[in-house]
Design an enzyme around this catalytic site. Sequence first.
Site, short mmCIF file in Angstrom:
data_model
loop_
_atom_site.label_atom_id
_atom_site.label_comp_id
_atom_site.label_asym_id
_atom_site.label_seq_id
_atom_site.Cartn_x
_atom_site.Cartn_y
_atom_site.Cartn_z
N PHE A 134 37.83 44.09 41.89
CA PHE A 134 37.77 45.84 42.36
C PHE A 134 36.21 45.23 41.98
O PHE A 134 35.47 45.64 41.09
CB PHE A 134 38.24 47.11 41.63
CG PHE A 134 37.96 48.14 42.22
CD1 PHE A 134 38.38 48.86 43.61
CD2 PHE A 134 36.01 48.84 41.69
CE1 PHE A 134 38.30 49.38 43.92
CE2 PHE A 134 35.86 50.04 42.06
CZ PHE A 134 36.84 50.13 43.64
N ASP A 165 30.22 41.05 37.93
CA ASP A 165 30.62 42.62 38.04
C ASP A 165 30.52 43.74 36.90
O ASP A 165 31.80 43.74 36.31
CB ASP A 165 31.14 43.17 39.40
CG ASP A 165 31.53 44.66 39.81
OD1 ASP A 165 31.09 44.84 38.59
OD2 ASP A 165 31.85 45.08 40.84
N LYS A 196 27.28 53.04 38.10
CA LYS A 196 27.69 53.62 37.20
C LYS A 196 26.85 54.51 35.29
O LYS A 196 25.97 55.72 36.16
CB LYS A 196 29.14 53.63 36.68
CG LYS A 196 30.66 53.17 37.62
CD LYS A 196 31.35 53.15 37.77
CE LYS A 196 32.65 53.33 38.39
NZ LYS A 196 32.96 52.10 38.97
C1 LIG Z 1 32.84 51.47 40.07
C2 LIG Z 1 33.63 49.90 40.42
C3 LIG Z 1 32.53 49.53 41.35
C4 LIG Z 1 31.80 50.65 42.54
O1 LIG Z 1 31.54 51.46 42.47
P1 LIG Z 1 30.99 52.77 43.51
O2 LIG Z 1 29.83 53.02 43.01
O3 LIG Z 1 32.14 53.80 43.65
O4 LIG Z 1 29.94 51.89 45.07
C5 LIG Z 1 32.25 48.18 41.90
N1 LIG Z 1 33.03 46.98 40.63
C6 LIG Z 1 33.65 47.55 39.41
C7 LIG Z 1 33.93 46.53 38.86
C8 LIG Z 1 33.41 49.33 39.27
O5 LIG Z 1 34.05 49.34 37.89
#
Ligand SMILES: *Cc1c(COP(=O)(O)O)cnc(C)c1O
Length: 411
Positions: free
Chosen positions: A148, A233, A262
Site C-alpha cells: 500500500f 515507505d 502521517k
Molecule cells: C497512509 C499511507 C500512505 C498514503 O498516505 P496518504 O497521506 O493517505 O496519502 C502511503 N503508504 C503507506 C504505507 C501508508 O500507510
Amino acid sequence: MTTTAGTDRQSGTPIELAERWGAHNYAPLPVVIERAEGAYVWDTDGRRYVDFLSCYSALSHGHRHPRLVAAMKRQLELVTLTSRAFHNAEMGPFLQELCAYCDMDMALPMNTGAEAVETVLKAARKWAYEVKGVPRHEAEIIVCADNFHGRTITAVSLSTEELYRDDFGPFTPGFRIVPFGDVAALEAAITPRTAAFLVEPLQAESGVRLAPEGFLREARAVTRAAGVLLALDEIQTGLGRTGRRFCCHHEGVKPDLFAIGKSLGGGVYPVSAAVGTREVLGLFTPGEHGSTFGGNPLACAVGRESLRVLEEEHLAERAARLGEWLLGRLRAIDCPEVKEVRGMGLLIGVELRPQAGGARRYCEALMAEGLLCKETHENVIRFAPPLVIGQETLEAAMERVESVLRRMKPV
Ligand SMILES: *Cc1c(COP(=O)(O)O)cnc(C)c1O
C-alpha cells in the site's frame, strides 16, 4: 435549473449529510466524533471511546497533544503560508532536524503520504537516468505484492489489490512486482534498468504482515550489490510506531530514501517528506518538482515539534514496551476464531478465521464497548493506539477486547 437538494439542504444528522453529500469512498463505523484528547474521543452524545486506530498511525502523539497545539498556535500568530517562491524561517531548521532524526542528508517536504511516495519515485527515476545511466524513460522500479503506497494513479498502478486499481487504469508503466519477503524473487527481478526497490518494512494496510526475519537486511545487501536504490515507505511504520524510530532499524538497515508522513504532522496537520541521500535528492533542480503547500511554515513548525515530542517523551521506547505487553495479552486470550496475533510495537493485527464472519462485526462490537478500531482487509482487526496511551487505559481496553472475543460466536 433546480438543484436536487431543495429546501432541506441543511437538515439531517451528520451521518445522513455525509452519505448524501459525500462520495462513498469509505465505509465508516456509525460513530460521529465531536472532540478528542490524548487516547480518547467523544461522540456527539458525549460517549467516550478509546482510539485504537490513531488515524492509521497519524495520531501517534495522541489527539491534540498540548505541545503540538501550542506550536501550531504560535505559528498561526506569525505566518502560515509563504509558497516556496520565498524562504520561510521554519523550513530550514525543520529539514535539518528531520535529516538528523532520519540520519539522512536531504529532505523534500510535501503534505500527504502519497505525495511523499511520488517524490521518492521521481527521485529514483531521475537518479537512474543521471547517475546510473539507464536510457531515458526506461527505468524500472520493483515493488511488492500486497503493498500500500497511497491512492494516486501511480500508487494504484503498482498495487495488486483489485479494489484499489480495477476501475482506474490505464496505469503508470515501469513497475515490477515481486512477492513480499522474497529476496530471491527480488534478485531475479533486477535488471540493468532497475532504479529502486520500494517496500514497506511491514505491510500494515494489507493486514499487518511482517516480512521474514532478515528480509530487509538481505534486500539491502542485494540492492547495494546491484547498484539499485532501496526506498522504504515508512509512512505508517516510522516515527516510533513499531518500537524504533524506523521499522528498518529493527534490522539495522539504512535505505537510500524514506517516504514519511502521517505522524510527522503530530496529529494536527498534514506533513510528509521524502528524505534521503544527497546522491539522490541532490539531483533535483528548480522547477522539476514542487508543491504549493509543501514546506509551509505552519507545517514545518508542527513537524519540528512533532519530532521533539517523539524524542523527549520517548515514544518509540514506549511503543516497544507497551506493544510487547499488548501482544502477550492478546495472545493469551483463548478464542477459537483467532487465527494469529502479530505485530511490532503498537502496530498489531489480530487475524480471524474465515468462520468468524469478518473483522467488521468485531469492530462494531468493540465500538459498542467503547473501543474504536477498524478492520483491515476482510479478516484482520488492527490495534494501533496512540503511543502516548496510558498502561491502565490499555489494560482496561484489553478487558473489553477479551470479553468481545470470548462472546462473539461464529456466523
Ligand atoms: C497512509 C499511507 C500512505 C498514503 O498516505 P496518504 O497521506 O493517505 O496519502 C502511503 N503508504 C503507506 C504505507 C501508508 O500507510
